[in-house]
Design a protein around this motif. Structure first.
Motif, PDB file in Angstrom:
ATOM      1  N   ASN A 251       0.854  -1.182   0.000  1.00 13.80           N
ATOM      2  CA  ASN A 251       0.000   0.000   0.000  1.00 13.80           C
ATOM      3  C   ASN A 251       0.899   1.244   0.000  1.00 13.80           C
ATOM      4  OD1 ASN A 251      -1.428   2.254   1.091  1.00 13.80           O
ATOM      5  ND2 ASN A 251      -3.051   0.868   1.713  1.00 13.80           N
TER       6      ASN A 251
ATOM      7  N   ASP B  68      -0.152   4.468   0.002  1.00 13.21           N
ATOM      8  CA  ASP B  68      -0.860   5.681   0.443  1.00 13.21           C
ATOM      9  C   ASP B  68       0.051   6.660   1.179  1.00 13.21           C
ATOM     10  OD1 ASP B  68      -3.140   4.489  -0.483  1.00 13.21           O
ATOM     11  OD2 ASP B  68      -4.027   4.118   1.484  1.00 13.21           O
ATOM     12  N   HIS B  69       0.957   6.099   2.011  1.00  9.87           N
ATOM     13  CA  HIS B  69       1.731   7.005   2.876  1.00  9.87           C
ATOM     14  C   HIS B  69       2.787   7.804   2.121  1.00  9.87           C
ATOM     15  CE1 HIS B  69      -0.480   5.873   6.297  1.00  9.87           C
ATOM     16  NE2 HIS B  69      -0.216   4.594   6.118  1.00  9.87           N
TER      17      HIS B  69
ATOM     18  N   GLU C 210      -8.637   0.355  -3.050  1.00 10.80           N
ATOM     19  CA  GLU C 210      -9.450   0.333  -1.827  1.00 10.80           C
ATOM     20  C   GLU C 210     -10.393   1.511  -1.888  1.00 10.80           C
ATOM     21  OE1 GLU C 210      -7.577   0.647   2.011  1.00 10.80           O
ATOM     22  OE2 GLU C 210      -6.309  -1.044   1.476  1.00 10.80           O
TER      23      GLU C 210
ATOM     24  N   THR D  84      -7.012   6.035  10.115  1.00  8.31           N
ATOM     25  CA  THR D  84      -6.884   4.976   9.120  1.00  8.31           C
ATOM     26  C   THR D  84      -8.140   4.125   9.218  1.00  8.31           C
ATOM     27  OG1 THR D  84      -5.552   3.084   8.411  1.00  8.31           O
ATOM     28  CG2 THR D  84      -5.607   3.509  10.768  1.00  8.31           C
ATOM     29  N   THR D  85      -8.328   3.167   8.289  1.00  9.64           N
ATOM     30  CA  THR D  85      -9.544   2.347   8.319  1.00  9.64           C
ATOM     31  C   THR D  85      -9.635   1.673   9.688  1.00  9.64           C
ATOM     32  OG1 THR D  85      -9.038   1.899   6.018  1.00  9.64           O
ATOM     33  CG2 THR D  85     -10.819   0.631   7.000  1.00  9.64           C
TER      34      THR D  85
ATOM     35  N   PHE E  83     -13.291  -6.074   2.954  1.00  9.65           N
ATOM     36  CA  PHE E  83     -12.414  -5.974   4.127  1.00  9.65           C
ATOM     37  C   PHE E  83     -13.273  -6.201   5.368  1.00  9.65           C
ATOM     38  CE2 PHE E  83     -10.077  -3.028   7.156  1.00  9.65           C
ATOM     39  CZ  PHE E  83      -8.976  -3.867   7.311  1.00  9.65           C
TER      40      PHE E  83
ATOM     41  N   GLU F  15     -10.800  -9.732   2.623  1.00  7.69           N
ATOM     42  CA  GLU F  15      -9.524  -9.382   3.245  1.00  7.69           C
ATOM     43  C   GLU F  15      -9.771  -9.365   4.751  1.00  7.69           C
ATOM     44  OE1 GLU F  15      -7.394  -5.880   1.832  1.00  7.69           O
ATOM     45  OE2 GLU F  15      -6.435  -5.666   3.803  1.00  7.69           O
TER      46      GLU F  15
ATOM     47  N   GLY G 237      -4.750  -8.117   6.071  1.00 11.54           N
ATOM     48  CA  GLY G 237      -3.907  -6.941   6.246  1.00 11.54           C
ATOM     49  C   GLY G 237      -4.431  -5.976   7.279  1.00 11.54           C
ATOM     50  N   HIS G 238      -3.609  -5.034   7.583  1.00 11.62           N
ATOM     51  CA  HIS G 238      -3.783  -3.901   8.497  1.00 11.62           C
ATOM     52  C   HIS G 238      -2.918  -4.080   9.729  1.00 11.62           C
ATOM     53  CE1 HIS G 238      -5.336  -0.267  10.203  1.00 11.62           C
ATOM     54  NE2 HIS G 238      -5.978  -0.056   9.062  1.00 11.62           N
ATOM     55  N   GLY G 239      -1.973  -3.152   9.867  1.00 10.17           N
ATOM     56  CA  GLY G 239      -1.116  -3.144  11.055  1.00 10.17           C
ATOM     57  C   GLY G 239      -0.024  -4.198  11.041  1.00 10.17           C
ATOM     58  N   LEU G 240       0.133  -4.919   9.936  1.00  7.91           N
ATOM     59  CA  LEU G 240       1.183  -5.958   9.911  1.00  7.91           C
ATOM     60  C   LEU G 240       2.546  -5.273   9.819  1.00  7.91           C
ATOM     61  CD1 LEU G 240      -0.508  -8.595   7.586  1.00  7.91           C
ATOM     62  CD2 LEU G 240      -0.286  -8.652  10.076  1.00  7.91           C
TER      63      LEU G 240
ATOM     64  N   SER H 135      -1.675  -7.364   2.524  1.00 10.38           N
ATOM     65  CA  SER H 135      -1.654  -5.970   2.108  1.00 10.38           C
ATOM     66  C   SER H 135      -0.994  -5.169   3.230  1.00 10.38           C
ATOM     67  CB  SER H 135      -3.100  -5.528   1.865  1.00 10.38           C
ATOM     68  OG  SER H 135      -3.167  -4.145   1.700  1.00 10.38           O
ATOM     69  N   ILE H 136       0.185  -4.634   2.939  1.00 10.63           N
ATOM     70  CA  ILE H 136       0.957  -3.964   3.996  1.00 10.63           C
ATOM     71  C   ILE H 136       1.438  -2.597   3.506  1.00 10.63           C
ATOM     72  CG2 ILE H 136       2.918  -4.180   5.599  1.00 10.63           C
ATOM     73  CD1 ILE H 136       2.824  -7.185   5.237  1.00 10.63           C
ATOM     74  N   GLY H 137       1.241  -1.588   4.340  1.00 11.17           N
ATOM     75  CA  GLY H 137       1.635  -0.245   3.944  1.00 11.17           C
ATOM     76  C   GLY H 137       2.547   0.431   4.945  1.00 11.17           C
ATOM     77  N   HIS H 138       1.969   0.811   6.099  1.00 11.36           N
ATOM     78  CA  HIS H 138       2.652   1.709   7.020  1.00 11.36           C
ATOM     79  C   HIS H 138       4.023   1.194   7.461  1.00 11.36           C
ATOM     80  CE1 HIS H 138       3.461   3.898  10.779  1.00 11.36           C
ATOM     81  NE2 HIS H 138       2.928   4.899  10.104  1.00 11.36           N
TER      82      HIS H 138
HETATM   83  N1  PXP Z   1      -5.828  -3.250   4.204  1.00  5.12           N
HETATM   84  C1  PXP Z   1      -6.747  -2.273   4.292  1.00  5.12           C
HETATM   85  C2  PXP Z   1      -8.152  -2.581   3.892  1.00  5.12           C
HETATM   86  C3  PXP Z   1      -6.401  -0.985   4.741  1.00  5.12           C
HETATM   87  O1  PXP Z   1      -7.330  -0.035   4.824  1.00  5.12           O
HETATM   88  C4  PXP Z   1      -5.054  -0.733   5.065  1.00  5.12           C
HETATM   89  C5  PXP Z   1      -4.655   0.649   5.500  1.00  5.12           C
HETATM   90  O2  PXP Z   1      -4.742   1.546   4.480  1.00  5.12           O
HETATM   91  C6  PXP Z   1      -4.122  -1.781   4.948  1.00  5.12           C
HETATM   92  C7  PXP Z   1      -4.540  -3.032   4.537  1.00  5.12           C
HETATM   93  C8  PXP Z   1      -2.673  -1.592   5.253  1.00  5.12           C
HETATM   94  O3  PXP Z   1      -2.522  -1.318   6.597  1.00  5.12           O
HETATM   95  P1  PXP Z   1      -1.115  -0.832   7.132  1.00  5.12           P
HETATM   96  O4  PXP Z   1      -0.829   0.487   6.499  1.00  5.12           O
HETATM   97  O5  PXP Z   1      -1.320  -0.752   8.599  1.00  5.12           O
HETATM   98  O6  PXP Z   1      -0.120  -1.887   6.744  1.00  5.12           O
END
Ligand code: PXP
Length: 389
Positions: A159, A161-162, A222, A252-253, A283, A303, A342-345, A363-366
């Motif tokens: 991801n 986004d950041h 997303e 964030t979501t 999700f 997801e 995903g989220h927070g991984l 799905s990993i972003g931050h």
């Molecule tokens: N999956 C979804 C649906 C999300 O909304 C997000 C955050 O944008 C992520 C995965 C990724 O989360 P993180 O940035 O904490 O890795």
């Protein structure tokens, strides 16, 4: 190496994921070096297997699995190239799975391995020694199967986004998420994710339009299910859309989508997306009610929200949350849904989730972007990939 799969089951029995059975049987032929052979797998009810048990083994009542070899373990005397038949009673398998605290599909895997070993000439009834050899072989094959499934399945979608968050902090042109996406792909990411929020706080329309043209792997958009963004997605045609709940004030979501509470609305969005050739992922929290509703709504993927696992304050809580993710992923998979998470991984908690055989993509972003500040984006993606093996 075709698998001849035949299913003769009453409607009321456990739901079987045909693709899972077919893939498992194919993987087993590969792992035992029998790719030149055909294998017939019959999933039947107790009555059917009881008849066969009586006819061929003079035994009364149903059993879990029967194997009828056409080669008697001899590679040279092949009947055509059909290895034989594995007949499994799904009803007996279901009862045994319940007793042993497994899912039906986990137990069907064990029975397929057992049946195949019989076809390859093993027999646990001939002697204690042969029984021990067959048991060891069974464990070895199951372990190889687990490892192979994990390696075949897991992918990383990054991801970006950041990157856009940083750009928007100055309202200028850099850093550019489009460039970042290319670097992630070169480092081994197999998907790029962006969240086009209604308030456009980070990703802009321009980013998504350019990413549609430049992403070489898969572009996952997303989005909240609002009219404006739905129209945008239908026009843009990303490779996949992930529907998320969206609140203006959240950082964030926050939670998963309440599919069960708005199934009609979600079904209609999915139908419109599918008509345009776009598969949809929902999700959701690791919750059986949401998984069942996602299946009914016609989603291709779910997801699983890993946020509670990632935010767990202590080990006990983390274990509990992990078990919920594992159970949810298994339930979704067995219901024919494809599973992402995903989220927070991050670099500490990802390996365990990546090791779940039922999950296709993380799905990993931050965490990746945070590390990229210090080690560079290419290195940050590679380090995350190394944790997913
Ligand atoms: N999956 C979804 C649906 C999300 O909304 C997000 C955050 O944008 C992520 C995965 C990724 O989360 P993180 O940035 O904490 O890795």
């Amino acid at each position: 190496m075709p698998i001849l799969l035949s299913i003769d089951l009453p409607e009321s029995g456990p739901q079987i994921n045909n693709l899972f059975i077919r893939n498992t049987a194919e993987q087993l032929l590969r792992l035992t070096g029998r790719t030149a052979y055909e294998l017939s797998v019959l999933l039947v009810a107790d009555k059917h297997i009881a008849d066969l048990n009586k006819l061929w083994r003079q035994k009364k009542g149903p059993t879990n699995v029967l194997a009828f070899s056409l080669t008697e373990g001899q590679d040279t005397e092949m009947a055509g190239n059909l290895l034989g038949d594995i007949v499994i009673s799904v009803e007996t398998a279901g009862r045994e799975a319940k007793r042993e605290g497994k899912t039906v599909h986990q137990h069907l895997t064990v029975l397929l391995v057992h049946g195949l070993l019989h076809l390859l000439g093993h027999d646990h009834e001939r002697s204690v020694d042969e029984a021990a050899i067959m048991f060891d072989k069974e464990q070895e094959l199951l372990e190889k199967l687990r490892t192979q499934r994990r390696l075949e399945m897991i992918r990383l979608a990054v991801n970006v986004d950041h990157i856009a968050t940083l750009r928007e902090a100055r309202g200028i042109r850099e850093p550019d998420p489009v460039l970042a996406a290319g670097i992630c792909e070169l480092a081994g990411a197999e998907g790029i994710v962006v969240h086009l929020r209604e308030d456009r706080r980070h990703i802009q329309d321009r980013d998504v339009i350019l990413l549609r043209q430049t992403v070489q792997t898969k572009l996952n958009l997303e989005m909240g299910a609002t009219k404006e963004i739905i129209d945008f997605a239908l026009d843009l045609k990303p490779d996949i859309v992930t529907l998320v709940p969206e609140k203006r004030k959240e950082l964030t979501t926050e939670g998963g989508l309440n599919v069960a509470g708005q199934q009609k609305k979600i079904s209609s969005v999915i139908a419109r997306m599918n008509k345009a050739g776009i598969p949809v992922s929902l999700f959701i929290d690791p919750d059986s009610r949401q998984i069942q509703a996602s299946g009914r709504a016609g989603a291709t993927f779910v997801e699983i929200h890993t946020g509670c696992y990632s935010d767990a304050g202590n080990e006990e809580e983390m274990e509990r949350e992990f078990d919920q993710i594992a159970a949810a992923a298994q339930e979704a998979y067995e219901n024919g849904l494809r599973v992402n998470a995903g989220h927070g991984l991050n670099y500490v908690n990802t390996s365990r989730v990546a090791a779940l055989e039922t999950i296709e993509e993380l799905s990993i972003g931050h965490a990746i972007m945070a590390r990229a500040i210090f080690v560079g984006l290419d290195q940050a993606v590679r380090e995350m990939l190394a944790l997913m093996i």
